[in-house]
Write a protein that holds these residues in place. Structure first.
Motif, PDB file in Angstrom:
ATOM      1  N   TRP A 153       2.341 -18.041  14.234  1.00  0.00           N
ATOM      2  CA  TRP A 153       2.338 -19.143  13.255  1.00  0.00           C
ATOM      3  C   TRP A 153       1.727 -18.610  11.960  1.00  0.00           C
ATOM      4  CZ3 TRP A 153       4.104 -24.164  14.574  1.00  0.00           C
ATOM      5  CH2 TRP A 153       3.929 -25.145  13.595  1.00  0.00           C
ATOM      6  N   SER A 154       2.490 -17.745  11.283  1.00  0.00           N
ATOM      7  CA  SER A 154       1.964 -17.134  10.055  1.00  0.00           C
ATOM      8  C   SER A 154       3.121 -16.618   9.220  1.00  0.00           C
ATOM      9  CB  SER A 154       1.018 -15.972  10.391  1.00  0.00           C
ATOM     10  OG  SER A 154       1.666 -15.050  11.259  1.00  0.00           O
ATOM     11  N   GLU A 155       2.823 -16.317   7.995  1.00  0.00           N
ATOM     12  CA  GLU A 155       3.798 -15.737   7.069  1.00  0.00           C
ATOM     13  C   GLU A 155       3.114 -14.557   6.382  1.00  0.00           C
ATOM     14  OE1 GLU A 155       4.787 -18.473   3.862  1.00  0.00           O
ATOM     15  OE2 GLU A 155       2.770 -19.351   3.895  1.00  0.00           O
ATOM     16  N   ALA A 156       3.905 -13.604   5.926  1.00  0.00           N
ATOM     17  CA  ALA A 156       3.296 -12.390   5.355  1.00  0.00           C
ATOM     18  C   ALA A 156       4.203 -11.773   4.310  1.00  0.00           C
ATOM     19  CB  ALA A 156       3.049 -11.369   6.476  1.00  0.00           C
ATOM     20  N   TYR A 157       3.566 -11.140   3.331  1.00  0.00           N
ATOM     21  CA  TYR A 157       4.311 -10.256   2.433  1.00  0.00           C
ATOM     22  C   TYR A 157       3.945  -8.829   2.828  1.00  0.00           C
ATOM     23  CZ  TYR A 157       6.369 -13.553  -0.873  1.00  0.00           C
ATOM     24  OH  TYR A 157       7.139 -14.541  -1.440  1.00  0.00           O
ATOM     25  N   HIS A 158       4.960  -8.054   3.088  1.00  0.00           N
ATOM     26  CA  HIS A 158       4.831  -6.658   3.516  1.00  0.00           C
ATOM     27  C   HIS A 158       5.115  -5.841   2.261  1.00  0.00           C
ATOM     28  CE1 HIS A 158       5.643  -3.795   7.001  1.00  0.00           C
ATOM     29  NE2 HIS A 158       5.825  -3.068   5.927  1.00  0.00           N
ATOM     30  N   ILE A 159       4.092  -5.171   1.693  1.00  0.00           N
ATOM     31  CA  ILE A 159       4.288  -4.561   0.367  1.00  0.00           C
ATOM     32  C   ILE A 159       4.184  -3.041   0.424  1.00  0.00           C
ATOM     33  CG2 ILE A 159       3.443  -4.560  -2.014  1.00  0.00           C
ATOM     34  CD1 ILE A 159       2.236  -7.351  -1.322  1.00  0.00           C
ATOM     35  N   PRO A 160       5.355  -2.353   0.418  1.00  0.00           N
ATOM     36  CA  PRO A 160       5.327  -0.883   0.395  1.00  0.00           C
ATOM     37  C   PRO A 160       4.624  -0.430  -0.886  1.00  0.00           C
ATOM     38  CG  PRO A 160       7.562  -1.717   0.716  1.00  0.00           C
ATOM     39  CD  PRO A 160       6.715  -2.883   0.321  1.00  0.00           C
ATOM     40  N   LEU A 161       3.917   0.688  -0.816  1.00  0.00           N
ATOM     41  CA  LEU A 161       3.129   1.086  -1.992  1.00  0.00           C
ATOM     42  C   LEU A 161       3.803   2.186  -2.783  1.00  0.00           C
ATOM     43  CD1 LEU A 161      -0.351   0.778  -0.308  1.00  0.00           C
ATOM     44  CD2 LEU A 161       0.826  -0.851  -1.792  1.00  0.00           C
ATOM     45  N   THR A 162       5.139   2.186  -2.752  1.00  0.00           N
ATOM     46  CA  THR A 162       5.820   3.198  -3.586  1.00  0.00           C
ATOM     47  C   THR A 162       5.483   2.880  -5.034  1.00  0.00           C
ATOM     48  OG1 THR A 162       7.633   1.665  -3.412  1.00  0.00           O
ATOM     49  CG2 THR A 162       7.824   3.691  -2.147  1.00  0.00           C
ATOM     50  N   PRO A 163       5.368   3.935  -5.855  1.00  0.00           N
ATOM     51  CA  PRO A 163       5.056   3.672  -7.268  1.00  0.00           C
ATOM     52  C   PRO A 163       5.990   2.603  -7.820  1.00  0.00           C
ATOM     53  CG  PRO A 163       5.123   6.025  -6.810  1.00  0.00           C
ATOM     54  CD  PRO A 163       5.591   5.328  -5.555  1.00  0.00           C
ATOM     55  N   THR A 206      -4.477  13.681   5.316  1.00  0.00           N
ATOM     56  CA  THR A 206      -4.399  13.432   3.862  1.00  0.00           C
ATOM     57  C   THR A 206      -3.076  13.947   3.307  1.00  0.00           C
ATOM     58  OG1 THR A 206      -5.682  15.459   3.725  1.00  0.00           O
ATOM     59  CG2 THR A 206      -6.876  13.399   3.396  1.00  0.00           C
ATOM     60  N   GLU A 207      -2.596  15.102   3.849  1.00  0.00           N
ATOM     61  CA  GLU A 207      -1.335  15.636   3.298  1.00  0.00           C
ATOM     62  C   GLU A 207      -0.147  14.762   3.695  1.00  0.00           C
ATOM     63  OE1 GLU A 207      -2.691  20.301   3.244  1.00  0.00           O
ATOM     64  OE2 GLU A 207      -1.328  19.584   4.805  1.00  0.00           O
ATOM     65  N   ASN A 208      -0.226  14.168   4.900  1.00  0.00           N
ATOM     66  CA  ASN A 208       0.951  13.414   5.367  1.00  0.00           C
ATOM     67  C   ASN A 208       0.917  11.942   4.981  1.00  0.00           C
ATOM     68  OD1 ASN A 208       2.663  15.290   7.050  1.00  0.00           O
ATOM     69  ND2 ASN A 208       0.615  15.737   7.794  1.00  0.00           N
ATOM     70  N   CYS A 209      -0.270  11.429   4.716  1.00  0.00           N
ATOM     71  CA  CYS A 209      -0.330   9.989   4.405  1.00  0.00           C
ATOM     72  C   CYS A 209      -0.258   9.814   2.899  1.00  0.00           C
ATOM     73  CB  CYS A 209      -1.615   9.368   4.934  1.00  0.00           C
ATOM     74  SG  CYS A 209      -1.611   9.253   6.706  1.00  0.00           S
ATOM     75  N   THR A 210       0.894  10.220   2.371  1.00  0.00           N
ATOM     76  CA  THR A 210       1.051   9.988   0.919  1.00  0.00           C
ATOM     77  C   THR A 210       1.186   8.486   0.716  1.00  0.00           C
ATOM     78  OG1 THR A 210       3.382  10.261   1.335  1.00  0.00           O
ATOM     79  CG2 THR A 210       2.203  12.168   0.476  1.00  0.00           C
ATOM     80  N   CYS A 211       0.872   8.014  -0.483  1.00  0.00           N
ATOM     81  CA  CYS A 211       0.775   6.563  -0.653  1.00  0.00           C
ATOM     82  C   CYS A 211       2.124   5.888  -0.414  1.00  0.00           C
ATOM     83  CB  CYS A 211       0.269   6.236  -2.046  1.00  0.00           C
ATOM     84  SG  CYS A 211       1.543   6.412  -3.294  1.00  0.00           S
ATOM     85  N   ASP A 212       3.252   6.691  -0.463  1.00  0.00           N
ATOM     86  CA  ASP A 212       4.508   5.921  -0.394  1.00  0.00           C
ATOM     87  C   ASP A 212       4.860   5.533   1.038  1.00  0.00           C
ATOM     88  OD1 ASP A 212       6.902   8.686  -0.538  1.00  0.00           O
ATOM     89  OD2 ASP A 212       5.139   8.280   0.679  1.00  0.00           O
ATOM     90  N   SER A 213       4.017   5.868   2.022  1.00  0.00           N
ATOM     91  CA  SER A 213       4.378   5.424   3.379  1.00  0.00           C
ATOM     92  C   SER A 213       3.395   4.362   3.858  1.00  0.00           C
ATOM     93  CB  SER A 213       4.340   6.619   4.333  1.00  0.00           C
ATOM     94  OG  SER A 213       3.149   7.347   4.078  1.00  0.00           O
ATOM     95  N   SER A 214       2.239   4.296   3.226  1.00  0.00           N
ATOM     96  CA  SER A 214       1.285   3.247   3.616  1.00  0.00           C
ATOM     97  C   SER A 214       1.701   1.938   2.960  1.00  0.00           C
ATOM     98  CB  SER A 214      -0.121   3.644   3.165  1.00  0.00           C
ATOM     99  OG  SER A 214      -0.464   4.871   3.790  1.00  0.00           O
ATOM    100  N   TYR A 215       1.179   0.817   3.455  1.00  0.00           N
ATOM    101  CA  TYR A 215       1.577  -0.459   2.856  1.00  0.00           C
ATOM    102  C   TYR A 215       0.493  -1.512   3.007  1.00  0.00           C
ATOM    103  CZ  TYR A 215       2.732  -1.664   7.702  1.00  0.00           C
ATOM    104  OH  TYR A 215       2.673  -1.894   9.050  1.00  0.00           O
ATOM    105  N   LEU A 216       0.637  -2.546   2.160  1.00  0.00           N
ATOM    106  CA  LEU A 216      -0.258  -3.698   2.212  1.00  0.00           C
ATOM    107  C   LEU A 216       0.469  -4.830   2.942  1.00  0.00           C
ATOM    108  CD1 LEU A 216      -1.846  -4.357  -1.308  1.00  0.00           C
ATOM    109  CD2 LEU A 216      -2.957  -3.463   0.759  1.00  0.00           C
ATOM    110  N   ARG A 217      -0.282  -5.658   3.606  1.00  0.00           N
ATOM    111  CA  ARG A 217       0.313  -6.841   4.237  1.00  0.00           C
ATOM    112  C   ARG A 217      -0.588  -8.018   3.892  1.00  0.00           C
ATOM    113  NH1 ARG A 217       3.468  -7.921   9.091  1.00  0.00           N
ATOM    114  NH2 ARG A 217       2.482  -9.611  10.215  1.00  0.00           N
ATOM    115  N   LEU A 218      -0.002  -8.954   3.109  1.00  0.00           N
ATOM    116  CA  LEU A 218      -0.729 -10.182   2.750  1.00  0.00           C
ATOM    117  C   LEU A 218      -0.381 -11.214   3.819  1.00  0.00           C
ATOM    118  CD1 LEU A 218       0.179 -10.414  -1.077  1.00  0.00           C
ATOM    119  CD2 LEU A 218      -1.695  -9.149  -0.006  1.00  0.00           C
ATOM    120  N   ASN A 219      -1.377 -11.716   4.523  1.00  0.00           N
ATOM    121  CA  ASN A 219      -1.122 -12.709   5.585  1.00  0.00           C
ATOM    122  C   ASN A 219      -1.611 -14.086   5.169  1.00  0.00           C
ATOM    123  OD1 ASN A 219      -0.178 -10.869   7.738  1.00  0.00           O
ATOM    124  ND2 ASN A 219      -2.247 -10.044   7.683  1.00  0.00           N
ATOM    125  N   ARG A 220      -0.806 -15.117   5.492  1.00  0.00           N
ATOM    126  CA  ARG A 220      -1.292 -16.496   5.399  1.00  0.00           C
ATOM    127  C   ARG A 220      -1.013 -17.176   6.729  1.00  0.00           C
ATOM    128  NH1 ARG A 220       1.434 -21.532   3.987  1.00  0.00           N
ATOM    129  NH2 ARG A 220      -0.122 -23.201   3.797  1.00  0.00           N
TER     130      ARG A 220
END
Ligand SMILES: C=C1C[C@]23C[C@@]1(O)CC[C@H]2[C@@]12CC[C@H](O)[C@@](C)(C(=O)O1)[C@H]2[C@@H]3C(=O)O
Ligand SMILES: O=C(O)CCC(=O)C(=O)O
Ligand SMILES: [Fe+2]
Length: 359
Positions: A153-163, A206-220
């Motif tokens: 019972w929730s909604e989310a924005y899944h935000i890739p961190l590509t530039p 650190t070498e493999n976790c470039t920012c373009d694969s990590s992401y933010l998830r806003l949950n409500r």
């Protein structure tokens, strides 16, 4: 961003809303909550009202290990602080960070942004670009739940961190980037310490976790009228190396400890860190990716924001020690398997799909 600014920014797109009769329009236009009861009516009608005891019973509240990150600056304390982080990652799979350096004003601005974005009409979130968050990144409920136990019972924005592609950075993008930069720095610091604990210098992460694969998830988590029948977020482990979560004062996050669910006491000044599946596999089970869930709440809506530290899709996760519990796999393969299971069976199977003896 104030509500006025937000409505002004959205003003340009309001006429795009579907034309409906007034009462429908009234419903369609203003209701921010996803249509859970309507969409999953068959499940609500067919499943008995009996609430699952483990959900109804109040789980005991616990104080997660609290790590004061400023200790890393002290000559004498730094090593002990690192040992405390490794111990918590191994025994709890969860810990809280104090003095983490992320400004409370930034955390407040993220919360305010979430409140403004999620309060927009559901129709708009599901069908239109809202500020620079596109509808493909908007998720709610569960793809194909077989039972109510699998419904979130929730909604989310899944935000890739590509530039950001857009040259003109809206204030949303600015806040997201400022926050994810702070989270990324913290996540890499912690991952480096945990990798060091495994006798590795951490560059692998650190070498493999470039920012373009990590992401933010806003949950409500909207207020839930059928509290004892569904979770805010179903029990799961995270698909990441590690996750940093900021929950608000409403509370409801629970984690599995020694076979029992325990509630994480809300602490507005602390950030919560949990180990994800990838660190459990890479550390050959030394660090634990622990099941957690969010309880639904009949009165109050709840917000949280999570940062997932993830490697690029072609990164191969290979256990450090022998005998390996899991066979080696690429992150892309893992994500694919999780999505296949979530779509097919309604829940995530995760690491159990990659046990070494399965080969
Ligand atoms: C329905 C689901 C999607 C999800 C796995 C789950 O069973 C419940 C939690 C979801 C979540 C939340 C955090 C991560 O974004 C995620 C990848 C994860 O590990 O658990 C997602 C899962 C998903 O979307 O694959
Ligand atoms: O909302 C929370 O506190 C936890 C959210 C979570 O577990 C997730 O997004 O994976
Ligand atoms: Fe999670």
């Amino acid at each position: 961003m104030s509500r006025e600014e937000l409505m002004e920014e959205l003003g340009k797109t309001t006429e795009a809303l579907p034309s409906q009769s007034v009462e429908d329009q009234g419903t369609v236009l203003m209701d921010p909550d996803p249509p859970f009861l309507k969409t999953y009516k068959a499940l609500f009608d067919s499943q008995p009202e009996s609430s699952d005891t483990d959900q109804a019973a109040e789980a005991e509240e616990c104080e997660l290990p609290l790590i004061d990150l400023s200790r890393l600056n002290g000559e004498s304390e730094a090593e002990q602080c690192k040992r405390d982080i490794m111990a918590a990652a191994s025994e709890w799979g969860f810990f809280q960070l104090g003095n983490h350096g992320v400004s409370s004003s930034l955390l407040d601005r993220i919360r305010e942004l979430q409140a403004n974005v999620f309060r927009l009409p559901f129709e708009k979130k599901a069908s239109e670009k809202v500020m620079d968050l596109s509808p493909e990144n908007y998720r709610w409920g569960t793809p194909r739940p077989i039972s109510l136990r699998q419904l979130s019972w929730s909604e989310a924005y899944h935000i890739p961190l590509t530039p950001a592609t857009s040259v003109t950075k809206t204030s949303t993008r600015h806040i997201m980037e400022e926050f994810s930069t702070a989270m990324s720095w913290l996540a890499h610091l912690l991952a480096g310490i945990l990798a060091e604990g495994m006798g590795h210098d951490g560059t692998y992460i650190t070498e493999n976790c470039t920012c373009d694969s990590s992401y933010l998830r806003l949950n409500r988590y909207p207020p839930c009228p059928v509290k004892d029948r569904v979770f805010g977020l179903v029990p799961h482990t995270d698909t990441s190396f590690l996750t940093i979560v900021r929950q608000d004062q409403v509370g409801g996050l629970q984690l599995m400890k020694d076979g029992r669910w325990i509630t994480v006491k809300p602490n507005a000044d602390a950030l919560i860190v949990n180990i994800g599946d990838l660190f459990q596999a890479w550390s050959n089970g030394v660090y634990k990716s622990v099941e957690h869930r969010v309880m639904s709440n009949p009165q109050q809506e709840r917000f949280s924001v999570a940062y997932f530290l993830c490697p690029s899709y072609d990164t191969v996760i290979r256990s450090l020690a022998e005998p390996a519990i899991y066979r080696k796999f690429s992150f892309g393969e893992y994500r694919q398997q999780v999505q296949e299971d979530v779509r097919g069976t309604g829940h995530k199977v995760g690491l159990a799909r990659f046990l070494a003896q399965n080969t």
